[in-house]
Design a protein around this motif. Structure first.
Motif, PDB file in Angstrom:
ATOM      1  N   ASP A  73      14.764  62.017  27.989  1.00 32.74           N
ATOM      2  CA  ASP A  73      13.704  62.482  28.088  1.00 32.74           C
ATOM      3  C   ASP A  73      13.247  63.421  26.657  1.00 32.74           C
ATOM      4  OD1 ASP A  73      12.788  61.654  30.391  1.00 32.74           O
ATOM      5  OD2 ASP A  73      13.493  63.466  31.602  1.00 32.74           O
ATOM      6  N   LEU A  74      14.221  63.882  26.047  1.00 31.14           N
ATOM      7  CA  LEU A  74      13.937  64.774  24.814  1.00 31.14           C
ATOM      8  C   LEU A  74      13.627  63.882  23.548  1.00 31.14           C
ATOM      9  CD1 LEU A  74      14.494  67.569  23.173  1.00 31.14           C
ATOM     10  CD2 LEU A  74      16.652  66.427  22.512  1.00 31.14           C
ATOM     11  N   ALA A  75      14.166  62.559  23.646  1.00 38.59           N
ATOM     12  CA  ALA A  75      13.843  61.577  22.555  1.00 38.59           C
ATOM     13  C   ALA A  75      12.465  60.995  22.796  1.00 38.59           C
ATOM     14  CB  ALA A  75      14.704  60.687  22.620  1.00 38.59           C
ATOM     15  N   ARG A  76      11.921  60.898  24.189  1.00 40.17           N
ATOM     16  CA  ARG A  76      10.872  60.658  24.577  1.00 40.17           C
ATOM     17  C   ARG A  76       9.705  61.335  24.004  1.00 40.17           C
ATOM     18  NH1 ARG A  76       7.894  61.292  28.731  1.00 40.17           N
ATOM     19  NH2 ARG A  76       9.563  62.173  29.774  1.00 40.17           N
ATOM     20  N   ALA A  77       9.899  62.644  24.353  1.00 39.17           N
ATOM     21  CA  ALA A  77       8.985  63.543  24.182  1.00 39.17           C
ATOM     22  C   ALA A  77       8.578  64.278  22.871  1.00 39.17           C
ATOM     23  CB  ALA A  77       9.232  65.004  25.209  1.00 39.17           C
ATOM     24  N   VAL A  78       9.795  64.017  22.118  1.00 40.90           N
ATOM     25  CA  VAL A  78       9.629  65.179  20.758  1.00 40.90           C
ATOM     26  C   VAL A  78       9.217  64.056  19.732  1.00 40.90           C
ATOM     27  CG1 VAL A  78      11.107  66.094  18.842  1.00 40.90           C
ATOM     28  CG2 VAL A  78      11.440  66.724  21.269  1.00 40.90           C
ATOM     29  N   ARG A  79       8.189  64.250  18.791  1.00 37.59           N
ATOM     30  CA  ARG A  79       7.903  63.497  17.670  1.00 37.59           C
ATOM     31  C   ARG A  79       8.329  64.449  16.406  1.00 37.59           C
ATOM     32  NH1 ARG A  79       4.214  59.686  18.809  1.00 37.59           N
ATOM     33  NH2 ARG A  79       3.262  59.897  16.547  1.00 37.59           N
ATOM     34  N   SER A  80       8.271  63.769  15.376  1.00 38.49           N
ATOM     35  CA  SER A  80       8.448  64.487  14.296  1.00 38.49           C
ATOM     36  C   SER A  80       8.578  63.440  12.959  1.00 38.49           C
ATOM     37  CB  SER A  80      10.116  65.010  13.997  1.00 38.49           C
ATOM     38  OG  SER A  80      10.227  65.864  12.677  1.00 38.49           O
ATOM     39  N   HIS A  81       8.215  63.894  11.697  1.00 40.81           N
ATOM     40  CA  HIS A  81       7.964  63.326  10.601  1.00 40.81           C
ATOM     41  C   HIS A  81       9.144  63.007   9.697  1.00 40.81           C
ATOM     42  CE1 HIS A  81       7.866  67.517   9.045  1.00 40.81           C
ATOM     43  NE2 HIS A  81       8.182  66.960   7.965  1.00 40.81           N
ATOM     44  N   ALA A  82      10.347  63.823  10.192  1.00 39.67           N
ATOM     45  CA  ALA A  82      11.655  63.839   9.729  1.00 39.67           C
ATOM     46  C   ALA A  82      12.614  63.936  10.454  1.00 39.67           C
ATOM     47  CB  ALA A  82      11.636  64.743   8.326  1.00 39.67           C
ATOM     48  N   VAL A  83      13.904  63.314  10.452  1.00 43.09           N
ATOM     49  CA  VAL A  83      14.710  63.184  11.404  1.00 43.09           C
ATOM     50  C   VAL A  83      16.213  62.709  10.825  1.00 43.09           C
ATOM     51  CG1 VAL A  83      15.769  62.332  13.622  1.00 43.09           C
ATOM     52  CG2 VAL A  83      13.240  62.655  13.289  1.00 43.09           C
ATOM     53  N   LEU A  84      16.973  63.741  11.141  1.00 41.04           N
ATOM     54  CA  LEU A  84      18.292  63.276  10.784  1.00 41.04           C
ATOM     55  C   LEU A  84      19.682  63.505  12.049  1.00 41.04           C
ATOM     56  CD1 LEU A  84      20.436  64.328   7.624  1.00 41.04           C
ATOM     57  CD2 LEU A  84      21.710  64.036  10.084  1.00 41.04           C
ATOM     58  N   ALA A  85      20.104  62.416  12.298  1.00 34.43           N
ATOM     59  CA  ALA A  85      20.854  62.284  13.662  1.00 34.43           C
ATOM     60  C   ALA A  85      22.211  61.597  13.320  1.00 34.43           C
ATOM     61  CB  ALA A  85      20.182  61.546  14.647  1.00 34.43           C
ATOM     62  N   ALA A  86      23.266  61.792  14.115  1.00 31.65           N
ATOM     63  CA  ALA A  86      24.670  61.231  13.927  1.00 31.65           C
ATOM     64  C   ALA A  86      25.344  60.995  15.369  1.00 31.65           C
ATOM     65  CB  ALA A  86      25.373  62.199  13.006  1.00 31.65           C
ATOM     66  N   VAL A  87      26.157  60.251  15.401  1.00 33.87           N
ATOM     67  CA  VAL A  87      27.212  60.202  16.519  1.00 33.87           C
ATOM     68  C   VAL A  87      28.548  60.067  15.754  1.00 33.87           C
ATOM     69  CG1 VAL A  87      25.786  58.839  18.126  1.00 33.87           C
ATOM     70  CG2 VAL A  87      27.022  57.584  16.453  1.00 33.87           C
ATOM     71  N   ARG A  88      29.671  60.864  16.416  1.00 33.30           N
ATOM     72  CA  ARG A  88      30.653  61.555  15.771  1.00 33.30           C
ATOM     73  C   ARG A  88      31.910  60.531  16.349  1.00 33.30           C
ATOM     74  NH1 ARG A  88      34.313  66.696  15.872  1.00 33.30           N
ATOM     75  NH2 ARG A  88      35.122  66.824  14.005  1.00 33.30           N
TER      76      ARG A  88
END
Length: 265
Positions: A73-88
């Protein structure tokens, strides 16, 4: 090891980068296709994005990304012009809580490390660095990635070019830790600086934006970055240099379909 990505460009839902694309970061947590070390990335995850105003926001968990029922739900609702993400996939002997999950943050900066540094607690001494007591006490987590970020932050705060900071940190660390894997990823919400040293790195420029990632998702148009490279990218430009050449982060020229591998003067 880990998997990570950074995006800058027109605003998009987080789902387009994380959960809503085949072979994307979500799937790479349990089925990476190009990961050289480790098999799953189940030791936590994090997402950082830039709201319309203010510093970047972060959402980090110590659970596998597929175990978080709130993320879709968070990923569907939030929009942004810049993102950094990681899985550890945690380096042995490091913190296991969510504080060790990238991205790390300071002001406008978001940072991630895909790799591992052996004997990392002795790294400052071996580099001839003398971090202040305050710097060490303020480490966000007890892990190699947080230490690398602590070594980079003062130089960024002093105004050094991001590309030069990352390239120098990788070169110097590799000199005293020859087996270190040092894929670093940094953004201020406008541009991305990344290094490839020890694992894979790719980029895709399309639809007015650019994504830099450990490995491609299912979309067409991905280009591989050569080993031992520094990459600098904006929505309008992608360039790379060998790590042993200096590079700054001045405004970049118009986008090129292939990264330009020419040393700076």
């Amino acid at each position: 090891m880990c998997r990570h990505l950074a995006y800058v460009g027109p605003p998009v839902p987080l789902a387009r980068l994380l959960t809503g694309v085949p072979h994307g970061l979500f799937e790479q947590s349990w089925a990476p296709r190009r990961q050289r070390y480790g098999t799953v990335n189940a030791d936590g995850f994090g997402v950082g994005w830039y709201p319309a105003d203010g510093p970047p926001a972060r959402y980090r968990r110590a659970v596998p990304i597929w175990a978080d029922g709130n993320l879709p739900d968070l990923a569907r609702a939030v929009r942004s012009h810049a993102v950094l993400a990681a899985v550890r996939d945690a380096t042995p002997g490091t913190s296991q809580d969510e504080s060790a999950a990238a991205p790390y943050a300071d002001g406008d900066w978001l940072f991630s490390h895909n790799g591992a540094v052996s004997h990392w607690t002795r790294l400052p001494d071996d580099l001839g660095e003398r971090p202040s007591a305050a710097t060490l006490l303020e480490l966000e987590s007890r892990c190699d990635s947080a230490l690398l970020w602590a070594l980079a932050r003062p130089r960024l705060a002093a105004g050094e070019p991001p590309g030069a900071v990352l390239a120098d940190l990788v070169r110097r660390t590799a000199a005293v830790r020859p087996g270190a894997r040092l894929n670093l990823l940094l953004t201020d919400g406008r541009a991305v600086a990344a290094t490839r040293h020890g694992d894979t790195l790719w980029y895709r420029a399309a639809e007015g934006g650019v994504c830099v990632a450990s490995e491609p998702d299912a979309a067409d148009g991905w280009q591989e970055v050569p080993e031992d490279s520094l990459l600098l990218a904006t929505p309008g430009s992608v360039r790379s240099w060998p790590l042993d050449q200096a590079a700054d982060s001045a405004p970049l020229p118009a986008h090129r379909a292939q990264p330009e591998r020419t040393p700076t003067p």
